[in-house]
Write an enzyme that holds these catalytic residues in place. Structure first.
Site, mmCIF file in Angstrom:
data_model
loop_
_atom_site.group_PDB
_atom_site.id
_atom_site.type_symbol
_atom_site.label_atom_id
_atom_site.label_comp_id
_atom_site.label_asym_id
_atom_site.label_seq_id
_atom_site.Cartn_x
_atom_site.Cartn_y
_atom_site.Cartn_z
ATOM 1 N N HIS A 189 -0.991 5.851 -12.659
ATOM 2 C CA HIS A 189 -1.797 6.994 -12.236
ATOM 3 C C HIS A 189 -1.010 7.885 -11.273
ATOM 4 O O HIS A 189 -0.953 9.113 -11.446
ATOM 5 C CB HIS A 189 -3.073 6.483 -11.562
ATOM 6 C CG HIS A 189 -3.879 7.547 -10.889
ATOM 7 N ND1 HIS A 189 -4.944 8.180 -11.494
ATOM 8 C CD2 HIS A 189 -3.776 8.100 -9.654
ATOM 9 C CE1 HIS A 189 -5.455 9.074 -10.664
ATOM 10 N NE2 HIS A 189 -4.766 9.041 -9.539
ATOM 11 N N GLU A 190 -0.385 7.274 -10.280
ATOM 12 C CA GLU A 190 0.350 8.056 -9.280
ATOM 13 C C GLU A 190 1.584 8.721 -9.887
ATOM 14 O O GLU A 190 1.907 9.880 -9.574
ATOM 15 C CB GLU A 190 0.738 7.163 -8.099
ATOM 16 C CG GLU A 190 -0.451 6.554 -7.348
ATOM 17 C CD GLU A 190 -1.414 7.600 -6.793
ATOM 18 O OE1 GLU A 190 -0.981 8.739 -6.512
ATOM 19 O OE2 GLU A 190 -2.608 7.289 -6.665
ATOM 20 N N HIS A 203 0.652 11.938 -11.637
ATOM 21 C CA HIS A 203 0.517 13.115 -10.766
ATOM 22 C C HIS A 203 1.868 13.819 -10.613
ATOM 23 O O HIS A 203 1.954 15.051 -10.644
ATOM 24 C CB HIS A 203 0.021 12.702 -9.378
ATOM 25 C CG HIS A 203 -1.453 12.493 -9.284
ATOM 26 N ND1 HIS A 203 -2.371 13.441 -9.701
ATOM 27 C CD2 HIS A 203 -2.189 11.461 -8.782
ATOM 28 C CE1 HIS A 203 -3.594 13.000 -9.465
ATOM 29 N NE2 HIS A 203 -3.514 11.799 -8.923
ATOM 30 N N GLU A 221 -7.148 14.398 -11.189
ATOM 31 C CA GLU A 221 -7.368 12.952 -11.130
ATOM 32 C C GLU A 221 -7.642 12.380 -12.517
ATOM 33 O O GLU A 221 -7.139 11.317 -12.880
ATOM 34 C CB GLU A 221 -8.529 12.638 -10.182
ATOM 35 C CG GLU A 221 -8.227 12.886 -8.719
ATOM 36 C CD GLU A 221 -7.087 12.024 -8.207
ATOM 37 O OE1 GLU A 221 -7.080 10.815 -8.497
ATOM 38 O OE2 GLU A 221 -6.203 12.568 -7.537
#
Length: 272
Positions: free
Chosen positions: A140-141, A144, A198
């Site tokens: 997920h990070e 980004h 997100e």
């Protein structure tokens, strides 16, 4: 004269603003066009400098990479994920990646622009994360960073502030009216965009994890655990993050879409 000056400034900003596609869509189909103002190279340099400052500060406090086993574990997971970033960005595997662990009770992790990863020991220990769950958070990070969401948010904020200033000058608005307009733009534009970021990172993250041979359904268990730690989450329209319920439902759908990638990766993994 003042209005003329700001109008010219706005024109220059808008001219410099480019519509880009920072990533390929992958299986999860993230293909939203993005509008960027800031230079990618300059933004990444600034973020890299900030990350280095943060790591130096942690080192001075003796909180950087203190648990050798935890550091090795987090770096091994990153080592498996990073090659698969090429699916979304061919240049990404060649970024100057860094992976560090900070000893802190904070439930947090991030990947700064350009591939600068940090995990806080608290999120691993307090949530008793499995390797699959660490991979879910890390994927997920990393997503980004791949999508350059930080640069996009900075561009959005600059554009919104500039637009409000121009409208305020033209309309002769007082400070109270300007503040109200700022609040409206926050709830109607900036926060929804942050929630969209997100959601994109969630979807790309499960694909990265699956391709690396980590169970994408672990993202669901992570957010069930997170839900148990925070009973005072603000309403979704006031938050930069989707509600836990919205996020979990979306992760259930998208983890199912990438299960074939996980099954394929597992079948190619050497026995033993």
């Amino acid at each position: 004269m003042t209005t003329r000056f700001f109008s010219l400034f706005a024109l220059l900003i808008l001219t410099a603003c480019a519509q880009v596609s920072t990533t390929s869509p992958g299986v999860v189909g993230v293909n939203r066009p993005q509008y960027m103002t800031f230079s990618s190279n300059k933004f990444n340099q600034q973020m890299s400098a900030s990350y280095s400052d943060m790591m130096r500060g942690a080192a001075k406090k003796n909180s950087l990479n203190q648990n050798a086993a935890m550091v090795a574990r987090v770096r091994a997971i990153a080592h498996r994920l990073i090659p698969h970033t090429a699916v979304f960005r061919p240049d990404a595997p060649g970024w100057p990646w860094e992976v560090n662990v900070i000893t802190s009770d904070e439930l947090n992790a991030f990947c700064a622009a350009g591939g600068k990863i940090a995990f806080y020991s608290g999120i691993i220990e307090k949530l008793q994360l499995s390797d699959d769950e660490i991979a879910a958070i890390m994927g997920h990070e990393i997503s980004h960073a791949l999508r350059e969401h930080g640069r996009e948010r900075a561009s959005q904020q600059l554009g919104t502030q500039l637009g409000l200033t121009l409208v305020g000058i033209a309309a002769g608005a007082n400070q109270g009216q300007m503040n109200l307009a700022g609040d409206m733009s926050k709830y109607l534009y900036l926060l929804p965009n942050s929630r969209e970021h997100e959601t994109e990172a969630d979807r790309m993250g499960v694909e990265l994890a699956a391709r690396a041979g980590y169970d994408p359904r672990a993202a669901i268990s992570v957010w069930h655990k997170m839900q148990g730690t925070n009973s005072k989450q603000p309403p979704q329209f006031m938050s930069t993050h989707p509600s836990h319920e919205t996020r979990i439902a979306d992760l259930e759908s998208y983890s199912a879409k990438v299960m074939f990638l996980y099954d394929s990766a597992r079948s190619q993994k050497p026995a033993g």
